[in-house]
Design an enzyme around this catalytic site. Structure first.
Site, short mmCIF file in Angstrom:
data_model
loop_
_atom_site.label_atom_id
_atom_site.label_comp_id
_atom_site.label_asym_id
_atom_site.label_seq_id
_atom_site.Cartn_x
_atom_site.Cartn_y
_atom_site.Cartn_z
N ARG A 187 67.29 12.43 45.42
CA ARG A 187 66.26 12.35 44.62
C ARG A 187 66.01 10.81 44.78
O ARG A 187 65.00 10.42 45.65
CB ARG A 187 66.34 12.26 43.04
N ASN A 228 62.17 21.37 39.56
CA ASN A 228 60.86 20.78 40.20
C ASN A 228 60.82 21.23 41.39
O ASN A 228 62.42 21.20 42.33
CB ASN A 228 60.28 19.31 39.89
N CYS A 265 56.93 23.23 31.90
CA CYS A 265 56.32 21.89 32.27
C CYS A 265 56.62 20.86 30.97
O CYS A 265 55.47 21.40 29.97
CB CYS A 265 55.69 21.35 33.35
N HIS A 275 52.36 19.49 37.29
CA HIS A 275 51.75 17.91 37.89
C HIS A 275 50.46 17.09 38.36
O HIS A 275 50.76 16.50 39.62
CB HIS A 275 53.40 17.31 38.68
N TYR A 307 50.86 12.01 36.37
CA TYR A 307 51.17 12.12 37.94
C TYR A 307 49.91 11.85 38.44
O TYR A 307 50.25 11.39 40.06
CB TYR A 307 51.36 13.81 38.01
#
Length: 421
Positions: free
Chosen positions: A90, A144, A164, A194, A244
């Site tokens: 990440r 995700n 989500c 998102h 987002y």
């Protein structure tokens, strides 16, 4: 009822356990299995999970294992919350795109594509083993990028629904602003995972009074501050975008910010170290306050609601989930995965009809859906050209020089996770 959590060693898991314990009448779990390849984390999380069940007088058993086949054997539902490559991957997703002046984020843009490429093959292998163990089991995907991962699962014929926590977060915030129960708030929530907008906020159900105009009149400043967008943007849109959307509506501003502060991955990694130290305390028998800063607010309530509806017809009849479009949004393919209100029950999730969508939102949805098509193709079949096409199609990239460089960077940083590289 047996439920398995793949990625059970996540620091998120105590949030989930707390929900299972509190809401046991809605979802009566007899056996809960936490599966994770990280034995050390798994034992810490598993120990706390058992103490939470004991504190709240839940009679279900909690077991831990690193053996996936053992974990899913006979499971009625399997919840996926895995992170391939961990926080280290990440960290890379959030940093190397910035070198090209593009947003570095784990679920969208170049970083989101990298995560999809690492994740889809692993999830499909897990799903196939779930199907062999119990063909009737439901797969609830919280991994995700949820839209792409859920589409991969549905494309292979798995019984899957994506989940989500963005929608339930809005529901709870709006309910507090309106002074009503969260169960009284129904969202006209539309878009892709998102990439969503609240186009209506209704009291009592899908046909209830739309109080979004009142919310935007009385609470615009608070909502805009929470989204970190100017009030003028909300005034002009007349809807509430997901936070987002800031990556799209304020891309360059976000890039400047990200270049001047530690990555979210670094913050989360430090938080996880502190959380795991707390979990190791044998006296701790409830989720610590620090966990609220980890993200995933109301995740447990959403997961319980969805699992209960799928497994025993309990829970809310309408829930925001990720499911096949099937004509709901006529400007998208039927097999696109959209995030909307759906009727949810034992049969699965059926999106509710959606009224006319402003071209401002429909156009962006269509472009990101095209990107997701190409991203899934790259995740399933590999190859530099497929990666390049996916990056070039993404509205946060869209220039061939950026796409060329980002393709090289993505492959270089993820080679150990890409069988074809």
């Amino acid at each position: 009822m047996k439920l398995t959590v793949v990625g059970g060693g996540s620091t998120y898991t105590p949030e989930l356990i707390d929900g299972f314990a509190r809401l046991r009448d809605t979802l009566p779990i007899e056996e809960l299995v936490l599966m994770d390849p990280a034995q050390d984390r798994l034992e810490l999380v598993g120990g706390l999970a058992r103490r939470i069940f004991t504190r709240q007088a839940h009679n279900g058993t909690i077991t831990t294992t690193t053996d996936l086949d053992k974990a899913v054997d006979g499971a009625d539902a399997v919840l996926l919350q895995l992170r391939v490559g961990g926080q280290a991957a990440r960290e890379q997703d959030e940093t190397w795109p910035l070198e090209c002046g593009c947003v570095g984020q784990e679920t969208t843009g170049a970083g989101g594509l990298a995560k999809a490429l690492r994740t889809v093959p692993i999830v499909l292998d897990i799903a196939e083993r779930v199907r062999r163990a119990n063909p009737t089991a439901w797969i609830i995907d919280f991994t995700n990028p949820v839209g792409i991962v859920t589409r991969a699962l549905l494309q292979e014929g798995h019984k899957a629904v994506g989940l989500c926590n963005v929608a339930i977060g809005f529901q709870r915030k709006f309910a507090a602003m309106l002074g009503v129960s969260a169960s009284d708030v129904h969202l006209d929530h539309v878009g892709l995972n998102h990439l969503t907008w609240e186009t209506g906020v209704r009291l009592g159900g899908p046909e209830g009074e739309n109080v979004l105009p009142k919310l935007l009149t009385d609470h615009t400043e608070a909502i805009a501050a929470d989204l970190r967008l100017p009030r003028a943007v909300l005034d002009r849109l007349g809807v509430v975008p997901s936070y987002y959307l800031r990556y799209y509506y304020a891309h360059d501003e976000v890039v400047r910010e990200l270049r001047t502060k530690p990555s979210r991955a670094a913050e989360v990694a430090e938080m996880e170290r502190k959380l795991l130290a707390l979990y190791a305390d044998p006296a701790l028998d409830e989720k610590p306050e620090l966990l609220a800063k980890r993200g995933g607010a109301y995740y447990s309530e959403a997961a319980v609601d969805l699992a209960a509806a799928l497994l025993n017809g309990a829970g809310s009849p309408y829930q925001v989930v990720n499911a096949h479009n099937n004509g709901t949004l006529p400007f998208l393919p039927d097999d696109a995965v959209i995030e909307v209100q759906a009727a949810v029950g034992r049969q699965g999730a059926t999106p509710l009809p959606v009224s006319h969508i402003d071209p401002l939102y429909a156009g962006l949805m269509a472009q990101v859906t095209a990107y997701e098509d190409l991203a899934l193709d790259a995740a399933l079949h590999g190859g530099r050209t497929r990666v390049f096409k996916a990056l070039l199609s993404h509205p946060l990239i869209g220039q061939y020089e950026y796409a060329e460089r980002l393709t090289d960077e993505l492959i270089a940083h993820n080679r150990e996770h890409l069988a074809w590289a």
